[in-house]
Design a protein around this motif. Sequence first.
Motif, PDB file in Angstrom:
ATOM      1  N   ARG A 119     -25.027   5.130  24.666  1.00 28.49           N
ATOM      2  CA  ARG A 119     -24.554   6.014  23.604  1.00 28.49           C
ATOM      3  C   ARG A 119     -25.714   6.398  22.696  1.00 28.49           C
ATOM      4  NH1 ARG A 119     -20.870   4.019  18.618  1.00 28.49           N
ATOM      5  NH2 ARG A 119     -20.129   6.023  17.803  1.00 28.49           N
ATOM      6  N   GLN A 155     -23.382   9.042  26.455  1.00 25.81           N
ATOM      7  CA  GLN A 155     -22.375   9.473  25.482  1.00 25.81           C
ATOM      8  C   GLN A 155     -23.115  10.094  24.302  1.00 25.81           C
ATOM      9  OE1 GLN A 155     -20.046   6.392  23.555  1.00 25.81           O
ATOM     10  NE2 GLN A 155     -19.532   7.759  21.852  1.00 25.81           N
ATOM     11  N   THR A 157     -22.812  11.285  20.519  1.00 24.96           N
ATOM     12  CA  THR A 157     -22.040  11.278  19.284  1.00 24.96           C
ATOM     13  C   THR A 157     -22.657  12.299  18.334  1.00 24.96           C
ATOM     14  OG1 THR A 157     -21.369   8.963  19.521  1.00 24.96           O
ATOM     15  CG2 THR A 157     -21.335   9.891  17.292  1.00 24.96           C
ATOM     16  N   PHE A 190     -19.450  11.650  28.111  1.00 21.13           N
ATOM     17  CA  PHE A 190     -18.493  12.336  27.252  1.00 21.13           C
ATOM     18  C   PHE A 190     -19.161  12.631  25.916  1.00 21.13           C
ATOM     19  CE2 PHE A 190     -17.597   7.797  26.444  1.00 21.13           C
ATOM     20  CZ  PHE A 190     -17.524   7.727  25.057  1.00 21.13           C
ATOM     21  N   GLU A 192     -18.535  12.610  21.774  1.00 18.39           N
ATOM     22  CA  GLU A 192     -17.744  12.174  20.624  1.00 18.39           C
ATOM     23  C   GLU A 192     -18.025  13.163  19.485  1.00 18.39           C
ATOM     24  OE1 GLU A 192     -17.185   8.190  17.804  1.00 18.39           O
ATOM     25  OE2 GLU A 192     -18.976   8.433  19.059  1.00 18.39           O
ATOM     26  N   ASP A 253     -10.641   7.415  20.975  1.00 15.61           N
ATOM     27  CA  ASP A 253     -11.699   6.403  20.959  1.00 15.61           C
ATOM     28  C   ASP A 253     -11.447   5.471  19.767  1.00 15.61           C
ATOM     29  OD1 ASP A 253     -14.069   4.958  20.834  1.00 15.61           O
ATOM     30  OD2 ASP A 253     -15.337   6.674  21.295  1.00 15.61           O
ATOM     31  N   GLY A 282     -14.454   2.242  22.135  1.00 18.01           N
ATOM     32  CA  GLY A 282     -15.806   2.741  22.110  1.00 18.01           C
ATOM     33  C   GLY A 282     -16.798   1.922  21.316  1.00 18.01           C
TER      34      GLY A 282
END
Length: 530
Positions: A119, A155, A157, A190, A192, A253, A282
């Motif tokens: 992440r 990921q 964010t 993905f 966020e 999440d 998450g």
Amino acid sequence: MVTRRFAKGRRWPVLLLVVALLTALAVHFADSDGTGGGAARHATAVPACTPWQAAATGPDADPRSSARQFAARSRLAGLKLLSYYPAQAPWSRMWQDWHPGRIDSDFARINGLGANAVRLMVHAETFGYPTPDPARLAELRQAIELAARHSLAVQLTLFDWWDDYPDLVGSDRWAHGVLDPYRDDPRIAFVELKNEVDPGDRAAADWVRHELPVVRQAAGRIPVTVSVTGSDPVARLAALRDALADDPPDFYDLHYYGEAGYARAVFEAAEAVVAPAPLYIGETGTATGPGDGAAQAQAEAAQDLYLRTVEWAARSAGLPAAAPWIFQDISPGDVPQGASRAPEDLDFGLLRADGSEKPAAASLRAQFTGPGIGTDFNGDLSGGQDGTPDDWTPHDASAAQAFWDSQDGHRTPGSAVLSGTSGGAGRSPSFMVEPVEQPTAAGQRVRLTAWARGVHATGRSTIAITWFDRNGSYLGEDESPPLPAGSSSWRPLSVDSTAPACAAAAVLALKSRGNTGQARFTEVAFTVHP
């Protein structure tokens, strides 16, 4: 945990729940001798006992997003993810003090833990807002390439350290500037939209409703989510679901920092709240805190038990592996302005700041690569530091002696000892632990066994199973027959119990009250019957 947790010392969910647990036990033993807000348009109170299996198969799927939700569920199924900052360059400093060699080395170690995703947090102001700086975008591009080199998906964010919610034009421009190069990119696990949104903040909720379809359009087929956390995460999820009812994310999440033993019940209730959308854990974890020697070793053992318990809960509830916060402890001297430098907020890592592994790292590797999640809770009492057993917590023992004997045991060395427990009417000094594996349905049978012996024992010494719901409310207890008075050789104790309705956690206790001598316990085992 990315921003506000360090600004506000976010260990509080765990600490408050521990206090609630101990308070409930104290009340029971004494009696037996022994998110609101404007954006959540119709936030639903979620009871402590929710039949999530029925809710998860309910008829109210949104036809506009069910295909995306199905795709998100498939993508999440095998995800093994870790949140990441360099230990010497956390938060915005990761990008301001760019060292790709250090990041490459860290990604190699993350891969070595068995993870397949990492992440990365993208800070709006640091990257240039509302028009991203090409130099920062080049750093992000290199970070994604380095991750791919080590077989790690990413990921992303977005909008970290940013809350200019009225600026819809600017946030749209920034989101497209960051995401457009990665539309449909298989290297992105993905996106966020934002970390830990407060759905009770009307401006934040309105912005999420606006920005979610913008980011989804920029991402293409990549799943898009938004996260929440809090002391009542199920209520927070319910508020977010209500706020986004007209256009829900591809999955929800949840960042979980509550009591580990309650995790499975919380996750089931959370699944009921967001169904038919998938749920993903998450973030999760607990800090080892500052210290060295025995205290540090015990804190690290507690972290290991916590993460194994939450990971077991996620797997048992049919969820993907929960994502631990964070890869490595953060060096206090490298924390940027605006983030907390409190040592207890910086030590959530699987690795210490010097790069050595904590016990939780080995446990995560075993989960990610095999043989699986270890369910031990120091039941043989072989582990401890300076007279205190690992994993077990003394309770109501201020007027007694509660300690670990590293030498005395039944078949192998090690036992928990309660001595001088006669003081205080109604007190029942004990050692307690929440086992990793918990019952999964009301009516399920469990058994607790231990070996125990008395040394000039008086009073009543037993083992017990105590039940709580996911809000920490006491539901009942079953206790073994007591040890005989006097001095005895090691003998088995056992107690059977049945999980009551709404039970979230079984807490195991080694107890002794009214004892002017000693009670010793070892080889504790907890069995959950199918």
